[in-house]
Design a protein around this motif. Structure first.
Motif, PDB file in Angstrom:
ATOM      1  N   ILE A   1       3.244  14.046 -13.636  1.00 44.37           N
ATOM      2  CA  ILE A   1       2.252  14.446 -14.653  1.00 44.37           C
ATOM      3  C   ILE A   1       2.098  15.968 -14.662  1.00 44.37           C
ATOM      4  CG2 ILE A   1      -0.252  14.467 -15.137  1.00 44.37           C
ATOM      5  CD1 ILE A   1      -0.258  11.478 -14.412  1.00 44.37           C
ATOM      6  N   PHE A   2       2.027  16.562 -13.467  1.00 44.92           N
ATOM      7  CA  PHE A   2       1.828  18.020 -13.395  1.00 44.92           C
ATOM      8  C   PHE A   2       3.041  18.776 -13.922  1.00 44.92           C
ATOM      9  CE2 PHE A   2       1.824  22.158 -11.307  1.00 44.92           C
ATOM     10  CZ  PHE A   2       0.561  22.603 -11.661  1.00 44.92           C
ATOM     11  N   TYR A   3       4.223  18.365 -13.478  1.00 42.29           N
ATOM     12  CA  TYR A   3       5.412  19.134 -13.860  1.00 42.29           C
ATOM     13  C   TYR A   3       5.952  18.796 -15.246  1.00 42.29           C
ATOM     14  CZ  TYR A   3       5.484  21.450  -9.419  1.00 42.29           C
ATOM     15  OH  TYR A   3       5.143  22.238  -8.356  1.00 42.29           O
TER      16      TYR A   3
ATOM     17  N   ALA B   1       3.578   9.826  -9.530  1.00 44.53           N
ATOM     18  CA  ALA B   1       2.877   9.959 -10.818  1.00 44.53           C
ATOM     19  C   ALA B   1       2.189  11.322 -10.921  1.00 44.53           C
ATOM     20  CB  ALA B   1       1.854   8.841 -10.968  1.00 44.53           C
ATOM     21  N   MET B   2       1.512  11.732  -9.840  1.00 43.54           N
ATOM     22  CA  MET B   2       0.808  13.031  -9.844  1.00 43.54           C
ATOM     23  C   MET B   2       1.774  14.177 -10.089  1.00 43.54           C
ATOM     24  SD  MET B   2      -1.882  12.898  -6.754  1.00 43.54           S
ATOM     25  CE  MET B   2      -1.776  11.324  -5.970  1.00 43.54           C
TER      26      MET B   2
ATOM     27  N   GLY C   1       1.780   6.665  -6.595  1.00 42.37           N
ATOM     28  CA  GLY C   1       0.702   7.584  -7.005  1.00 42.37           C
ATOM     29  C   GLY C   1       1.122   9.034  -6.874  1.00 42.37           C
ATOM     30  N   VAL C   2       1.773   9.348  -5.752  1.00 39.97           N
ATOM     31  CA  VAL C   2       2.228  10.738  -5.531  1.00 39.97           C
ATOM     32  C   VAL C   2       3.272  11.112  -6.581  1.00 39.97           C
ATOM     33  CG1 VAL C   2       3.455  12.264  -3.929  1.00 39.97           C
ATOM     34  CG2 VAL C   2       1.663  10.757  -3.074  1.00 39.97           C
TER      35      VAL C   2
ATOM     36  N   ILE D   1       0.836  -1.209   0.000  1.00 41.56           N
ATOM     37  CA  ILE D   1       0.000   0.000   0.000  1.00 41.56           C
ATOM     38  C   ILE D   1       0.868   1.254   0.000  1.00 41.56           C
ATOM     39  CG2 ILE D   1      -1.626   1.358   1.415  1.00 41.56           C
ATOM     40  CD1 ILE D   1      -2.999  -0.867  -0.105  1.00 41.56           C
TER      41      ILE D   1
ATOM     42  N   SER E   1       4.091  18.620 -17.824  1.00 42.35           N
ATOM     43  CA  SER E   1       3.308  19.391 -18.782  1.00 42.35           C
ATOM     44  C   SER E   1       3.882  20.822 -18.849  1.00 42.35           C
ATOM     45  CB  SER E   1       1.850  19.415 -18.311  1.00 42.35           C
ATOM     46  OG  SER E   1       1.174  20.453 -18.927  1.00 42.35           O
ATOM     47  N   PRO E   2       4.377  21.218 -20.016  1.00 40.43           N
ATOM     48  CA  PRO E   2       5.086  22.505 -20.064  1.00 40.43           C
ATOM     49  C   PRO E   2       4.149  23.705 -20.163  1.00 40.43           C
ATOM     50  CG  PRO E   2       5.126  21.451 -22.204  1.00 40.43           C
ATOM     51  CD  PRO E   2       4.358  20.543 -21.310  1.00 40.43           C
ATOM     52  N   TYR E   3       4.637  24.853 -19.775  1.00 44.31           N
ATOM     53  CA  TYR E   3       3.922  26.112 -20.016  1.00 44.31           C
ATOM     54  C   TYR E   3       4.130  26.473 -21.485  1.00 44.31           C
ATOM     55  CZ  TYR E   3       2.885  27.504 -15.219  1.00 44.31           C
ATOM     56  OH  TYR E   3       2.360  27.593 -13.961  1.00 44.31           O
TER      57      TYR E   3
ATOM     58  N   LEU F   1       2.325   1.749  -3.309  1.00 42.26           N
ATOM     59  CA  LEU F   1       1.260   2.194  -4.217  1.00 42.26           C
ATOM     60  C   LEU F   1       1.015   3.700  -4.066  1.00 42.26           C
ATOM     61  CD1 LEU F   1      -0.438   0.165  -5.972  1.00 42.26           C
ATOM     62  CD2 LEU F   1      -2.326   0.709  -4.457  1.00 42.26           C
ATOM     63  N   ILE F   2       0.917   4.128  -2.803  1.00 41.42           N
ATOM     64  CA  ILE F   2       0.651   5.561  -2.549  1.00 41.42           C
ATOM     65  C   ILE F   2       1.848   6.412  -2.992  1.00 41.42           C
ATOM     66  CG2 ILE F   2       0.244   7.285  -0.729  1.00 41.42           C
ATOM     67  CD1 ILE F   2      -1.433   5.081   0.693  1.00 41.42           C
TER      68      ILE F   2
END
Lengths: 115, 172
Positions: free
Chosen positions: B31-33, B27-28, B24-25, B17, B35-37, B20-21
């Motif tokens: 994914i956010f960083y 991955a989050m 997940g963190v 677990i 993605s470029p401006y 997994l967490i």
């Protein structure tokens, strides 16, 4: 007695199984949320700050160049034509500043320089 | 004995677990960083302003560009280096991601330019103004219009078209 233990074990396993599924679902939801948030990344909210006077030394440099030219020219005919073209550009949203206000400010600055 | 086995199993479960967490963190965040401006629009506007400042500092056209009312085409030869711009391709398959085009008009005729300057990849010019679903993967263009004068009384209308492609670095 054995049956009772088995039932308890099944109950406990189900609890953990449901908890695991819930954790995975919540994680997936947040991952999806972060991808949605990433898609909204935009520079537009910072655009004014990026093009502000403190960054560029001056605001709307392009309009100010035109107005400096306007005051440097002595011919009234050329000034009238420039006025006409500048107001056309202003109405198409070309400038960040208002022409008349900028003209007034630059004229005052030029006067101060002369004095 | 059984209890010890159950504890071991629970520990393994918690470890899974936790992994997994943590995954997940990670991955989050990635994914956010990742993605470029999309800075191309701002970049093209800054490029236009820089060129405007280069050819017409303080509203007077550079004397190497126009003097005694005559245009000097040799300005084109070193146009980019004179304006301290570097549009050199970054790699083997890069064909240049930038373009700057400047048109000078007489006040008597704002339709046909009397002199032109350009630098960078001209192929991007046709992509300007295309608006469709995939347009964010095309170029970003910006236009600057202003008046400038030469060192005599001549006034010219200057149009600067600046284009930035750089799609790979700005759009995911």
């Amino acid at each position: 007695m054995l049956n009772k233990f088995r039932k308890a074990q099944i109950g406990e396993t189900t609890t953990w199984l449901v908890a695991t599924i819930l954790i995975v679902v919540i994680l997936l939801f947040f991952i999806f949320g972060s991808s949605l948030l990433a898609a909204t990344k935009d520079l537009k909210p910072f655009k004014n700050a990026l093009f502000s006077g403190s960054t560029f030394g001056d605001e709307d440099l392009v309009l100010k160049k035109s107005i400096m030219t306007y005051y440097a020219v002595s011919s009234e005919d050329i000034r009238t034509r420039m006025d006409f073209e500048l107001s056309k550009l202003e109405s198409s949203g070309e400038f960040n500043l208002k022409i008349n206000e900028t003209k007034f400010r630059i004229r005052n600055d030029l006067k101060k320089l002369k004095d | 004995m059984n209890k010890r086995g159950g504890d071991k199993l629970i520990s393994i479960y918690w470890f899974i677990i936790l992994t997994l967490i943590a995954g997940g963190v990670i991955a989050m965040v990635s994914i956010f960083y990742s993605s470029p401006y999309d800075v191309r629009e701002v970049e093209s506007e800054i490029l236009g302003m820089k060129v405007a400042d280069c050819i017409s500092p303080a509203g007077i056209l550079d004397t190497r560009l126009i003097s005694a009312g005559g245009w000097r085409p040799e300005f084109q030869d070193n146009f980019l280096s004179r304006c301290r711009l570097n549009f050199d391709p970054r790699g083997e398959f890069d064909f240049g991601q930038y373009y700057v085009g400047i048109e000078f008009y007489s006040l008597n005729n704002l339709k046909a330019p009397m002199f032109e300057l350009f630098g960078g990849n001209q192929n991007w010019v046709d992509d300007c103004g295309i608006e469709d679903v995939e347009s964010k993967k095309l170029v970003k263009c910006s236009e600057d219009n202003f008046f400038a004068r030469d060192n005599q009384e001549g006034v010219y209308f200057v149009k600067i078209l600046s284009i930035v492609r750089n799609t790979e670095r700005n759009v995911k």
